[in-house]
Motif scaffolding. Structure first.
Motif, PDB file in Angstrom:
ATOM      1  N   SER A  65      -7.842   1.209   8.267  1.00  0.00           N
ATOM      2  CA  SER A  65      -7.486   0.579   6.991  1.00  0.00           C
ATOM      3  C   SER A  65      -6.865  -0.798   7.210  1.00  0.00           C
ATOM      4  CB  SER A  65      -6.488   1.460   6.233  1.00  0.00           C
ATOM      5  OG  SER A  65      -5.267   1.475   6.922  1.00  0.00           O
ATOM      6  N   ASN A  66      -6.877  -1.594   6.176  1.00  0.00           N
ATOM      7  CA  ASN A  66      -6.112  -2.835   6.219  1.00  0.00           C
ATOM      8  C   ASN A  66      -5.281  -2.959   4.941  1.00  0.00           C
ATOM      9  OD1 ASN A  66      -9.014  -3.181   5.497  1.00  0.00           O
ATOM     10  ND2 ASN A  66      -8.188  -5.035   4.554  1.00  0.00           N
ATOM     11  N   ARG A  67      -4.094  -3.545   5.131  1.00  0.00           N
ATOM     12  CA  ARG A  67      -3.157  -3.591   4.003  1.00  0.00           C
ATOM     13  C   ARG A  67      -3.473  -4.759   3.080  1.00  0.00           C
ATOM     14  NH1 ARG A  67       1.943  -4.205   6.439  1.00  0.00           N
ATOM     15  NH2 ARG A  67       2.049  -6.317   5.649  1.00  0.00           N
ATOM     16  N   LEU A  68      -3.286  -4.530   1.780  1.00  0.00           N
ATOM     17  CA  LEU A  68      -3.508  -5.599   0.799  1.00  0.00           C
ATOM     18  C   LEU A  68      -2.125  -6.051   0.318  1.00  0.00           C
ATOM     19  CD1 LEU A  68      -6.179  -3.568  -1.184  1.00  0.00           C
ATOM     20  CD2 LEU A  68      -6.684  -5.478   0.333  1.00  0.00           C
ATOM     21  N   GLY A  69      -1.657  -7.161   0.777  1.00  0.00           N
ATOM     22  CA  GLY A  69      -0.325  -7.645   0.350  1.00  0.00           C
ATOM     23  C   GLY A  69       0.806  -7.028   1.159  1.00  0.00           C
ATOM     24  N   GLN A  70       2.009  -7.369   0.755  1.00  0.00           N
ATOM     25  CA  GLN A  70       3.220  -6.939   1.477  1.00  0.00           C
ATOM     26  C   GLN A  70       3.596  -5.493   1.136  1.00  0.00           C
ATOM     27  OE1 GLN A  70       5.271  -9.018   3.536  1.00  0.00           O
ATOM     28  NE2 GLN A  70       3.369 -10.195   3.452  1.00  0.00           N
ATOM     29  N   LEU A  71       4.343  -4.867   2.032  1.00  0.00           N
ATOM     30  CA  LEU A  71       4.947  -3.571   1.687  1.00  0.00           C
ATOM     31  C   LEU A  71       6.119  -3.848   0.754  1.00  0.00           C
ATOM     32  CD1 LEU A  71       5.123  -1.725   5.142  1.00  0.00           C
ATOM     33  CD2 LEU A  71       3.612  -1.191   3.235  1.00  0.00           C
ATOM     34  N   LYS A  72       6.351  -2.910  -0.166  1.00  0.00           N
ATOM     35  CA  LYS A  72       7.486  -3.060  -1.084  1.00  0.00           C
ATOM     36  C   LYS A  72       8.423  -1.872  -0.886  1.00  0.00           C
ATOM     37  CE  LYS A  72       4.951  -5.352  -4.835  1.00  0.00           C
ATOM     38  NZ  LYS A  72       3.649  -5.563  -4.183  1.00  0.00           N
ATOM     39  N   ALA A  73       9.626  -1.980  -1.378  1.00  0.00           N
ATOM     40  CA  ALA A  73      10.562  -0.854  -1.247  1.00  0.00           C
ATOM     41  C   ALA A  73      11.348  -0.651  -2.536  1.00  0.00           C
ATOM     42  CB  ALA A  73      11.511  -1.109  -0.094  1.00  0.00           C
ATOM     43  N   THR A  74      11.599   0.598  -2.834  1.00  0.00           N
ATOM     44  CA  THR A  74      12.428   0.967  -3.988  1.00  0.00           C
ATOM     45  C   THR A  74      13.422   1.998  -3.497  1.00  0.00           C
ATOM     46  OG1 THR A  74      10.595   0.664  -5.496  1.00  0.00           O
ATOM     47  CG2 THR A  74      12.372   2.044  -6.277  1.00  0.00           C
ATOM     48  N   GLY A  75      14.699   1.769  -3.771  1.00  0.00           N
ATOM     49  CA  GLY A  75      15.671   2.686  -3.189  1.00  0.00           C
ATOM     50  C   GLY A  75      16.546   3.386  -4.205  1.00  0.00           C
ATOM     51  N   ASP A  76      17.285   4.359  -3.692  1.00  0.00           N
ATOM     52  CA  ASP A  76      18.410   4.928  -4.426  1.00  0.00           C
ATOM     53  C   ASP A  76      18.022   5.575  -5.753  1.00  0.00           C
ATOM     54  OD1 ASP A  76      21.391   3.534  -5.879  1.00  0.00           O
ATOM     55  OD2 ASP A  76      21.064   5.452  -4.934  1.00  0.00           O
ATOM     56  N   TYR A  77      17.056   6.490  -5.721  1.00  0.00           N
ATOM     57  CA  TYR A  77      16.711   7.051  -7.038  1.00  0.00           C
ATOM     58  C   TYR A  77      17.221   8.456  -7.326  1.00  0.00           C
ATOM     59  CZ  TYR A  77      12.252   7.766  -4.451  1.00  0.00           C
ATOM     60  OH  TYR A  77      11.277   8.024  -3.550  1.00  0.00           O
TER      61      TYR A  77
END
Ligand SMILES: Cc1cc2nc3c(=O)[nH]c(=O)nc-3n(C[C@H](O)[C@H](O)[C@H](O)COP(=O)(O)OP(=O)(O)OC[C@H]3O[C@@H](n4cnc5c(N)ncnc54)[C@H](O)[C@@H]3O)c2cc1C
Length: 423
Positions: A268-280
């Motif tokens: 696979s190849n990634r499309l764009g940056q990795l994102k992060a969401t925390g503390d849910y």
């Protein structure tokens, strides 16, 4: 500033909850403004829908458009261990019947835009790139909503506010309602879109895959056009403990310990940056005031493991709109009873998932989850929940209770085979 425009209701946020509430309020004859801080289409995470949400999309009049938008059909879900030792595949048709055979995996930018367009067509005035920053005279019939739009600040007067601002929880923060955290451990999700991730064959192509690792899990959500959403959920403490900052490094390291996911992503190849969401995972103790009502994630957020967020957002948006139009017809604010019932119902939908989420994160619970006893028909009840059924019958409730007890027992006497990679 000139004289503020007056709307019957102001909806803060144009995600699924806001669009649903706005569409219903406008259809009931109210003059509605939806204020959305972003310009749509905009990226959002939360791409896997539940079949019981289909009827809500039908009620909003968007089902045909969803069907013809080219989204990936989802006929079920599969849970596995990332070391490849266990796999359980659920089919909605087998457990929920032919009417709920499938739903969709959606790219949220397109899906949310479709819902917002529908709200606009229903009669809502949609103001994009407009952020709500405050409210004067909160919870009265003459609230003044302070907005920041492309041409500067302005005010809107309204008798009702629907908070659909998602996890930024505008009204809850503004009203300083203290949050409850049902889940002690804070978690972080790291995610991105990838191309050429290996998929299941046949009708299982659109299945969501949840792959459990020690302390967390991966999701793989196959989208249209060979795109796959892949995410990793781990305890936030892991970031602190190892002093790691780089999302790519954490993601790559977790992949090394997860052959099931790594093998699927090999080419696979990634499309764009990795994102992060925390503390849910948290919620407010009350979701309604006399003239302000909290919907979707703005009311509370539960762990996304069972893909319940969009359905609860739509359901609460529709419910909130019904309460407001009824109260408005009678020329009053929401009564104590309205507020109690609304908070109770939405909390109950969340609570049902919260119970099973607890089992999923508990190692012993997950061992039972992967081998539920067929004679008690526990898999059927779990599948109903996984399909988005929020009105479980008494048998289902009893089965889920039995299931929880078996999970507790598993800690003392191993009933289901243990999963060494999770120990
Ligand atoms: C990692 C992760 C994975 C998830 N996976 C799934 C899944 O697979 N399936 C699923 O159903 N759910 C999933 N969810 C949950 C799902 O994303 C949410 O439950 C859903 O988007 C809630 O819809 P909403 O309308 O309440 O809020 P949102 O979709 O967040 O919409 C809120 C909107 O309000 C706008 N806004 C915010 N503040 C303001 C302001 N002050 N003024 C104006 N506009 C404002 C925002 O720009 C946004 O457009 C996931 C969530 C996370 C974090």
């Amino acid at each position: 500033m000139s004289q503020p425009a007056r709307y019957d209701a102001v909806v803060v946020g144009g995600g699924p909850a806001g669009s649903a509430a706005g569409s219903k309020l406008a259809a009931a004859g109210l003059k509605v403004a939806i204020l959305e801080k972003e310009k749509f289409p905009r990226f959002s995470i939360g791409e896997s829908l539940l079949p019981h949400g289909n009827s809500l999309l039908k009620e909003l009049g968007v089902w045909e458009r969803v069907e013809s938008s080219g989204f990936m059909r989802k006929y079920g879900a599969e849970f596995c261990t990332a070391d490849k030792s266990r796999l359980r595949r659920f089919w909605f048709a087998q457990n929920l019947g032919p009417a709920l055979e499938y739903t969709y995996q959606v790219e949220r930018a397109k899906f949310d835009e479709l819902l917002l367009d529908n709200a606009r067509e229903s009669g809502c005035q949609v103001m994009e790139e407009t952020k709500v920053i405050g409210v004067e005279n909160p919870d009265t019939a003459t609230m003044e909503v302070l907005c920041e739009g492309p041409s500067g600040p302005f005010k809107i007067e309204t008798g009702w506010i629907v908070d659909a601002s998602g996890r930024s929880a505008f009204a809850g923060q503004f009203l300083r309602i203290p949050r409850k955290r049902p889940q002690k451990n804070r978690r972080i999700a790291i995610y991105g879109h990838f191309e050429n991730v290996l998929r299941n064959g046949g009708k299982a192509e659109g299945h969501i895959t949840i792959a459990r690792i020690k302390g967390g899990w991966f999701w793989l959500i196959p989208l249209a056009n060979n795109k796959t959403s892949v995410g990793l959920v781990i305890p936030s403490s892991e970031l602190r403990d190892h002093g790691k900052k780089d999302l790519e490094e954490i993601f790559a390291q977790a992949l090394q310990a997860a052959p099931e996911v790594a093998d699927r992503m090999r080419h696979s190849n990634r499309l764009g940056q990795l994102k992060a969401t925390g503390d849910y995972s948290w919620k407010f103790p009350t979701f309604a005031k006399r003239r302000i009502i909290l919907t979707g994630d703005a009311a509370g957020f539960i762990d996304p493991i069972f893909s319940s967020g969009v359905m609860i957002a739509l359901k609460s948006g529709i419910r909130a709109a019904a309460l407001i139009s009824h109260a408005k017809k009678e020329g009053r604010g929401l009564s104590h009873w309205d507020r109690f019932i609304y908070t109770f119902q939405v909390s109950r939908w969340m609570h049902q998932y919260a119970q099973i989420i607890k089992v999923f994160y508990d190692r012993a619970g997950f061992e039972v989850f992967m081998n539920p006893s067929p004679f008690l028909q526990i898999p059927l009840s779990i599948a109903r929940l996984v399909g988005g059924e929020t009105k479980l019958n008494s048998f289902d409730k009893l089965r889920l209770l039995a299931f929880q007890w078996i999970c507790r027992l598993q800690k003392i006497i191993p009933i289901a085979p243990s999963i060494p990679s999770l120990r």
